[in-house]
Design an enzyme around this catalytic site. Sequence first.
Site, PDB file in Angstrom:
ATOM      1  CE  LYS A  73      -1.723   5.410  -1.611  1.00 37.73           C
ATOM      2  NZ  LYS A  73      -1.743   4.259  -0.694  1.00 37.73           N
ATOM      3  CG  ASP A  85      18.500  11.832 -10.059  1.00 39.45           C
ATOM      4  OD1 ASP A  85      18.438  10.789 -10.735  1.00 39.45           O
ATOM      5  OD2 ASP A  85      18.451  12.977 -10.550  1.00 39.45           O
ATOM      6  CG  HIS A  92      -7.496   8.592  -0.286  1.00 37.57           C
ATOM      7  ND1 HIS A  92      -6.144   8.431  -0.494  1.00 37.57           N
ATOM      8  CD2 HIS A  92      -8.031   7.344  -0.302  1.00 37.57           C
ATOM      9  CE1 HIS A  92      -5.876   7.137  -0.631  1.00 37.57           C
ATOM     10  NE2 HIS A  92      -7.000   6.455  -0.520  1.00 37.57           N
ATOM     11  CE  LYS A 100      -4.118   6.757   2.333  1.00 38.32           C
ATOM     12  NZ  LYS A 100      -5.369   6.085   2.627  1.00 38.32           N
ATOM     13  CG  HIS A 142      -2.030   0.935   1.211  1.00 45.87           C
ATOM     14  ND1 HIS A 142      -2.152   1.958   2.125  1.00 45.87           N
ATOM     15  CD2 HIS A 142      -3.082   1.062   0.373  1.00 45.87           C
ATOM     16  CE1 HIS A 142      -3.238   2.661   1.872  1.00 45.87           C
ATOM     17  NE2 HIS A 142      -3.812   2.149   0.809  1.00 45.87           N
ATOM     18  CG  ASP A 179       1.689  17.211  22.059  1.00 42.36           C
ATOM     19  OD1 ASP A 179       0.449  17.173  22.185  1.00 42.36           O
ATOM     20  OD2 ASP A 179       2.462  16.665  22.849  1.00 42.36           O
TER      21      ASP A 179
END
Length: 430
Positions: free
Chosen positions: A173, A178, A348, A350, A171, A355
Amino acid sequence: MSSRVEGKSRMLTIVVTAAITLACVLLALNLIGGEKRVKRQIGHLYSIKDPQFRRTLGVMLGPVILPGNSFEVYVNGDEIFPPMLAAIASARQSITFETYIYWSGQIGKDFAEALAERARAGVKVHVLLDWVGSSKMDNGYLATMERAGVEIRKFHEPSWYNLNKLNNRTHRKLLVIDGITGFTGGVGIAAEWTGHAQDAHHWRDTHFRAMGPVVAQMQAVFADNWMKVTGTVLDGSDYFPRIAATGDSEAQMFASSPSGGSQSMELMYLMIINAAALTIDLSAAYFVPDELSRDAIVAALKRGVRVRIITPGPHSDAQTVRRASRALWGDLLAAGAEMYEYQPTMYHVKVLVADELLVSVGSTNFDDRSFRLNDEASLNILDEQFARKQVQIFERDILISKRMSLQQWQARPLAEKVWEHSAALLSPQL
């Protein structure tokens, strides 16, 4: 004659029974994690500002926290995709790209052509796609890249010898250029992520660019899965060059996999929640917390931490997940958590901010699938100024979200409650 028929019948019964048994065994292997689950609550031993928190996060659970980094945040596709494509076009040595969702559409074609162009120019280009997540991908894109010399592999593509791994997906991404510029966040390669979240067909998401020493850790995460799939080690200065400091942010790239510490991602989240002393702002595309996670959030609320959580609203790509999530809100709402549902489109994002100091971003969802079943990667950033910017973005999302109170949650129609609690029974797979 009858005995011969009976013999064939018995043989057929044995074969069918064996086939059913094998199917059940494979299903069980997919549905049951191989490691024991975390059972004990972590105590509030130190705050996020305490040096002990950094030591524990960087030594007990993950790679060391590195100084000298800089980060840029991009909100929605119109901001996200242009810098990613520009970075690909700038590559001179190597490109490593790992993603879950890669579907058909113009943005998928754009990425395929950009990667192919760099491969034709002599850049080493490696693309790792999840077999499940890329099932809607136009095969023409694969052909375009392969003809140009792009190395493409599918993560856990089904074979007779790995059927027990079908439920373990990458999952992650990750895009690394380079070895010095990295991208991560929630975005997939599909039309849904284009635009600026202007309607229900264009999703709300956030992605990040990283520069500095932590990019080497991002590259290492990709290289680990590339080795699992291909047996080839990516090494040398084309992938791991010397990286100079680019800023003042501290960071680490945290990864988890069922084959190497399936509980470590949940432990990381629990550590952050239990160390929080002031605030927790969680943007959760899929929020199905287990009992341990709910207990940690409730404990934080009881010691005075303000907890705000945004989840998808009516526009969700996974209504079963949304319903399972809502079934679990009771204890959180009773303890004082602020629960919001994003209204305009699919949410979508995440991102966890604690703090107004620590930001955790990446592919990880707040659910059992991310905590136990998938290969995930999250970038942890310690930078007050950067964290405050993420809080500002979070609060903009709250303005177009609908808050649910404890009274509203308790007053849900009976049919809704039954649906939600039934969905919650599937939470180990959501």
